[in-house]
Design a protein around this motif. Sequence first.
Motif, PDB file in Angstrom:
ATOM      1  N   VAL A   1      -1.525  11.924 -31.253  1.00 40.49           N
ATOM      2  CA  VAL A   1      -2.904  12.278 -30.943  1.00 40.49           C
ATOM      3  C   VAL A   1      -3.661  12.657 -32.215  1.00 40.49           C
ATOM      4  O   VAL A   1      -4.743  12.158 -32.478  1.00 40.49           O
ATOM      5  N   VAL A   2      -3.068  13.523 -33.006  1.00 40.58           N
ATOM      6  CA  VAL A   2      -3.705  14.033 -34.217  1.00 40.58           C
ATOM      7  C   VAL A   2      -3.140  13.320 -35.436  1.00 40.58           C
ATOM      8  O   VAL A   2      -1.924  13.140 -35.545  1.00 40.58           O
ATOM      9  N   CYS A   3      -3.990  12.922 -36.353  1.00 43.96           N
ATOM     10  CA  CYS A   3      -3.543  12.306 -37.604  1.00 43.96           C
ATOM     11  C   CYS A   3      -2.841  13.386 -38.429  1.00 43.96           C
ATOM     12  O   CYS A   3      -3.465  14.360 -38.844  1.00 43.96           O
ATOM     13  N   TRP A   4      -1.528  13.226 -38.647  1.00 44.25           N
ATOM     14  CA  TRP A   4      -0.731  14.277 -39.278  1.00 44.25           C
ATOM     15  C   TRP A   4      -1.209  14.628 -40.677  1.00 44.25           C
ATOM     16  O   TRP A   4      -1.109  15.776 -41.104  1.00 44.25           O
ATOM     17  N   GLN A   5      -1.773  13.659 -41.411  1.00 44.35           N
ATOM     18  CA  GLN A   5      -2.251  13.949 -42.762  1.00 44.35           C
ATOM     19  C   GLN A   5      -3.372  14.990 -42.758  1.00 44.35           C
ATOM     20  O   GLN A   5      -3.519  15.765 -43.696  1.00 44.35           O
ATOM     21  N   GLY A   6      -4.126  15.017 -41.671  1.00 47.54           N
ATOM     22  CA  GLY A   6      -5.209  15.994 -41.544  1.00 47.54           C
ATOM     23  C   GLY A   6      -4.713  17.403 -41.270  1.00 47.54           C
ATOM     24  O   GLY A   6      -5.481  18.358 -41.332  1.00 47.54           O
ATOM     25  N   CYS A   7      -3.435  17.552 -40.976  1.00 44.37           N
ATOM     26  CA  CYS A   7      -2.846  18.858 -40.697  1.00 44.37           C
ATOM     27  C   CYS A   7      -2.288  19.532 -41.942  1.00 44.37           C
ATOM     28  O   CYS A   7      -1.924  20.706 -41.902  1.00 44.37           O
ATOM     29  N   LEU A   8      -2.187  18.793 -43.038  1.00 42.17           N
ATOM     30  CA  LEU A   8      -1.574  19.323 -44.252  1.00 42.17           C
ATOM     31  C   LEU A   8      -2.515  20.265 -44.987  1.00 42.17           C
ATOM     32  O   LEU A   8      -3.692  19.966 -45.168  1.00 42.17           O
ATOM     33  N   GLU A   9      -1.981  21.391 -45.409  1.00 39.46           N
ATOM     34  CA  GLU A   9      -2.724  22.360 -46.208  1.00 39.46           C
ATOM     35  C   GLU A   9      -2.520  22.052 -47.685  1.00 39.46           C
ATOM     36  O   GLU A   9      -1.471  21.541 -48.077  1.00 39.46           O
ATOM     37  N   ASP A  10      -3.498  22.370 -48.514  1.00 38.74           N
ATOM     38  CA  ASP A  10      -3.349  22.200 -49.955  1.00 38.74           C
ATOM     39  C   ASP A  10      -2.260  23.123 -50.462  1.00 38.74           C
ATOM     40  O   ASP A  10      -2.106  24.255 -49.979  1.00 38.74           O
ATOM     41  N   ALA A  11      -1.512  22.657 -51.449  1.00 42.56           N
ATOM     42  CA  ALA A  11      -0.412  23.438 -52.011  1.00 42.56           C
ATOM     43  C   ALA A  11      -0.924  24.753 -52.594  1.00 42.56           C
ATOM     44  O   ALA A  11      -2.036  24.835 -53.111  1.00 42.56           O
ATOM     45  N   GLY A  12      -0.099  25.780 -52.478  1.00 39.46           N
ATOM     46  CA  GLY A  12      -0.424  27.094 -53.020  1.00 39.46           C
ATOM     47  C   GLY A  12       0.804  27.965 -52.991  1.00 39.46           C
ATOM     48  O   GLY A  12       1.822  27.603 -52.388  1.00 39.46           O
ATOM     49  N   PRO A  13       0.753  29.143 -53.605  1.00 35.97           N
ATOM     50  CA  PRO A  13       1.934  30.005 -53.680  1.00 35.97           C
ATOM     51  C   PRO A  13       2.401  30.556 -52.341  1.00 35.97           C
ATOM     52  O   PRO A  13       3.565  30.886 -52.176  1.00 35.97           O
ATOM     53  N   ASP A  14       1.521  30.662 -51.372  1.00 29.17           N
ATOM     54  CA  ASP A  14       1.913  31.179 -50.062  1.00 29.17           C
ATOM     55  C   ASP A  14       1.454  30.245 -48.937  1.00 29.17           C
ATOM     56  O   ASP A  14       1.024  30.676 -47.882  1.00 29.17           O
ATOM     57  N   VAL A  15       1.567  28.950 -49.222  1.00 28.91           N
ATOM     58  CA  VAL A  15       1.178  27.904 -48.271  1.00 28.91           C
ATOM     59  C   VAL A  15       2.357  26.960 -48.092  1.00 28.91           C
ATOM     60  O   VAL A  15       3.021  26.614 -49.068  1.00 28.91           O
ATOM     61  N   GLU A  16       2.628  26.569 -46.849  1.00 27.03           N
ATOM     62  CA  GLU A  16       3.656  25.565 -46.622  1.00 27.03           C
ATOM     63  C   GLU A  16       3.295  24.681 -45.447  1.00 27.03           C
ATOM     64  O   GLU A  16       2.597  25.098 -44.526  1.00 27.03           O
ATOM     65  N   ASN A  17       3.763  23.452 -45.527  1.00 20.17           N
ATOM     66  CA  ASN A  17       3.608  22.462 -44.469  1.00 20.17           C
ATOM     67  C   ASN A  17       5.002  22.126 -43.980  1.00 20.17           C
ATOM     68  O   ASN A  17       5.868  21.758 -44.773  1.00 20.17           O
ATOM     69  N   ILE A  18       5.224  22.261 -42.680  1.00 14.60           N
ATOM     70  CA  ILE A  18       6.552  22.028 -42.115  1.00 14.60           C
ATOM     71  C   ILE A  18       6.469  20.914 -41.080  1.00 14.60           C
ATOM     72  O   ILE A  18       5.744  21.024 -40.095  1.00 14.60           O
ATOM     73  N   ALA A  19       7.236  19.855 -41.326  1.00 13.15           N
ATOM     74  CA  ALA A  19       7.270  18.725 -40.402  1.00 13.15           C
ATOM     75  C   ALA A  19       8.320  18.952 -39.322  1.00 13.15           C
ATOM     76  O   ALA A  19       9.402  19.460 -39.591  1.00 13.15           O
ATOM     77  N   VAL A  20       7.966  18.602 -38.100  1.00 12.02           N
ATOM     78  CA  VAL A  20       8.902  18.617 -36.981  1.00 12.02           C
ATOM     79  C   VAL A  20       8.790  17.271 -36.278  1.00 12.02           C
ATOM     80  O   VAL A  20       7.810  16.556 -36.446  1.00 12.02           O
ATOM     81  N   HIS A  21       9.787  16.932 -35.495  1.00 11.86           N
ATOM     82  CA  HIS A  21       9.734  15.690 -34.715  1.00 11.86           C
ATOM     83  C   HIS A  21       9.405  16.083 -33.279  1.00 11.86           C
ATOM     84  O   HIS A  21      10.295  16.472 -32.514  1.00 11.86           O
ATOM     85  N   ALA A  22       8.127  16.017 -32.939  1.00 10.85           N
ATOM     86  CA  ALA A  22       7.676  16.425 -31.600  1.00 10.85           C
ATOM     87  C   ALA A  22       6.421  15.652 -31.230  1.00 10.85           C
ATOM     88  O   ALA A  22       5.671  15.220 -32.101  1.00 10.85           O
ATOM     89  N   SER A  23       6.197  15.518 -29.950  1.00 16.35           N
ATOM     90  CA  SER A  23       4.961  14.901 -29.481  1.00 16.35           C
ATOM     91  C   SER A  23       3.854  15.951 -29.507  1.00 16.35           C
ATOM     92  O   SER A  23       4.111  17.150 -29.636  1.00 16.35           O
ATOM     93  N   HIS A  24       2.636  15.505 -29.364  1.00 20.73           N
ATOM     94  CA  HIS A  24       1.502  16.426 -29.381  1.00 20.73           C
ATOM     95  C   HIS A  24       1.618  17.471 -28.266  1.00 20.73           C
ATOM     96  O   HIS A  24       1.525  18.676 -28.519  1.00 20.73           O
ATOM     97  N   LEU A  25       1.836  17.009 -27.044  1.00 18.62           N
ATOM     98  CA  LEU A  25       1.915  17.939 -25.914  1.00 18.62           C
ATOM     99  C   LEU A  25       3.245  18.690 -25.860  1.00 18.62           C
ATOM    100  O   LEU A  25       3.339  19.752 -25.253  1.00 18.62           O
ATOM    101  N   GLY A  26       4.275  18.163 -26.510  1.00 23.04           N
ATOM    102  CA  GLY A  26       5.571  18.822 -26.517  1.00 23.04           C
ATOM    103  C   GLY A  26       5.712  19.900 -27.573  1.00 23.04           C
ATOM    104  O   GLY A  26       6.641  20.707 -27.538  1.00 23.04           O
ATOM    105  N   MET A  27       4.791  19.929 -28.524  1.00 19.50           N
ATOM    106  CA  MET A  27       4.914  20.874 -29.629  1.00 19.50           C
ATOM    107  C   MET A  27       4.963  22.344 -29.193  1.00 19.50           C
ATOM    108  O   MET A  27       5.776  23.100 -29.724  1.00 19.50           O
TER     109      MET A  27
END
Length: 82
Positions: free
Chosen positions: A13-39
Amino acid sequence: MPTTSIYSESDGVVCWQGCLEDAGPDVENIAVHASHLGMPTHPDVLRIVANRLAQPEGRWRPYRRPRAGVKPASTAPSRSRK
């Protein structure tokens, strides 16, 4: 302020690239294998959110995935077998 983005490349449903935060000292992006409604009920997502909420204020640490084959520690009291 610490920020964690949980995203799924298989969201559907959501373009995953749009969910990524810019890198920083207290920022992280964590990938999971899940559907939109299953998350919201996905075990990995729930573990990550619980881990983030349990961190003491001012002592942020990046998330560490459990090793493969190792079950996360349970909060339920242990039962001894007799």
